[in-house]
Design a protein around this motif. Structure first.
Motif, PDB file in Angstrom:
ATOM      1  N   ALA A   1      -0.134  -1.316   7.758  1.00 29.63           N
ATOM      2  CA  ALA A   1       0.220  -0.034   7.137  1.00 29.63           C
ATOM      3  C   ALA A   1       0.584   0.987   8.205  1.00 29.63           C
TER       4      ALA A   1
ATOM      5  N   ARG B   1      -7.500   6.873   1.862  1.00 26.24           N
ATOM      6  CA  ARG B   1      -7.361   7.922   0.837  1.00 26.24           C
ATOM      7  C   ARG B   1      -8.463   8.970   0.954  1.00 26.24           C
TER       8      ARG B   1
ATOM      9  N   SER C   1       2.797   0.388   3.305  1.00 31.34           N
ATOM     10  CA  SER C   1       2.929  -0.900   3.974  1.00 31.34           C
ATOM     11  C   SER C   1       4.064  -0.822   4.994  1.00 31.34           C
TER      12      SER C   1
ATOM     13  N   LYS D   1      -7.636  -5.282   3.123  1.00 30.19           N
ATOM     14  CA  LYS D   1      -6.474  -4.510   2.681  1.00 30.19           C
ATOM     15  C   LYS D   1      -6.885  -3.494   1.613  1.00 30.19           C
ATOM     16  N   ARG D   2      -7.638  -3.938   0.619  1.00 34.87           N
ATOM     17  CA  ARG D   2      -8.092  -3.033  -0.446  1.00 34.87           C
ATOM     18  C   ARG D   2      -9.022  -1.951   0.104  1.00 34.87           C
TER      19      ARG D   2
ATOM     20  N   ASP E   1      -7.081   0.656   2.077  1.00 37.29           N
ATOM     21  CA  ASP E   1      -6.425   1.530   1.098  1.00 37.29           C
ATOM     22  C   ASP E   1      -7.408   2.607   0.621  1.00 37.29           C
TER      23      ASP E   1
ATOM     24  N   TYR F   1       0.569   5.600  -0.485  1.00 33.19           N
ATOM     25  CA  TYR F   1      -0.176   6.814  -0.812  1.00 33.19           C
ATOM     26  C   TYR F   1       0.485   7.988  -0.095  1.00 33.19           C
TER      27      TYR F   1
ATOM     28  N   LEU G   1       0.876  -1.163   0.000  1.00 34.86           N
ATOM     29  CA  LEU G   1       0.000   0.000   0.000  1.00 34.86           C
ATOM     30  C   LEU G   1       0.914   1.213   0.000  1.00 34.86           C
TER      31      LEU G   1
END
Length: 178
Positions: A170, A149, A159, A141-142, A145, A70, A68
């Motif tokens: 994360a 955001r 991660s 997990k998705r 994420d 961002y 992950l």
């Protein structure tokens, strides 16, 4: 010019040339041949490869596609690198193992709100690697994420290092409340 002058010139010329030795050939001495060309750039590239093999890259700099990652626009490169290297120790953590998506979403929202109020700069969220998920891959997990955001207080996340859960967790960098 008289023949007498001409004879005198020849005589002087021969006197001056008496000690001169005639050349054995009529070629000019060749200069030393230049060294053969060397592929300097290739040699430099090969040295660099060997140096990299002897000094493996920082694991935080390697992406495998499972991480992950961002960063909000404007975040300094140094801060990004420090977060990926785990140089901001997480001061709080949340484990989402065993939760449904709905439970996890509420838990994440409450956790982030509490951490911001308590002025935690970096926190860790353990979402799991999705090993027990169906063929659709890691569900939480998705979703984590996506959820992170959307949050204004989240400056960045990535991660974790293997010692903190690797791609199953994360690090989250939070904007502190004023």
């Amino acid at each position: 010019m008289s023949s007498k002058d001409n004879n005198q010139d020849w005589r002087l010329f021969h006197e001056e040339m008496a000690d001169v030795k005639p050349l054995q050939h009529n070629r000019v001495a060749a200069r030393k041949p230049p060294p053969p060309p060397r592929p300097l750039q290739r040699e430099q590239d090969e040295r660099q490869v060997m140096d990299e093999l002897m000094d493996p890259p920082d694991p935080a700099e390697i992406e495998t596609g499972e991480e992950l990652l961002y960063f909000r626009e404007g975040l300094q490169r140094r801060v990004r690198r420090q977060l990926r290297r785990g140089q901001f120790p997480p001061t709080a953590w949340l484990d989402l193992h065993g939760m449904t998506s709905l439970q996890a979403r509420r838990a994440v929202a409450e956790f982030l709100q509490r951490c911001r109020k308590e002025r935690h700069r970096c926190v860790r969220i353990i979402h799991g690697k999705g090993k027990r998920s169906s063929n659709h891959g890691p569900v939480l997990k998705r979703k984590v994420d996506y959820w992170l955001r959307q949050r204004d207080e989240v400056l960045a996340f990535c991660s974790a290092l293997p010692s903190d859960g690797g791609t199953g967790a994360a690090y989250v960098l939070l904007r502190l409340e004023r």
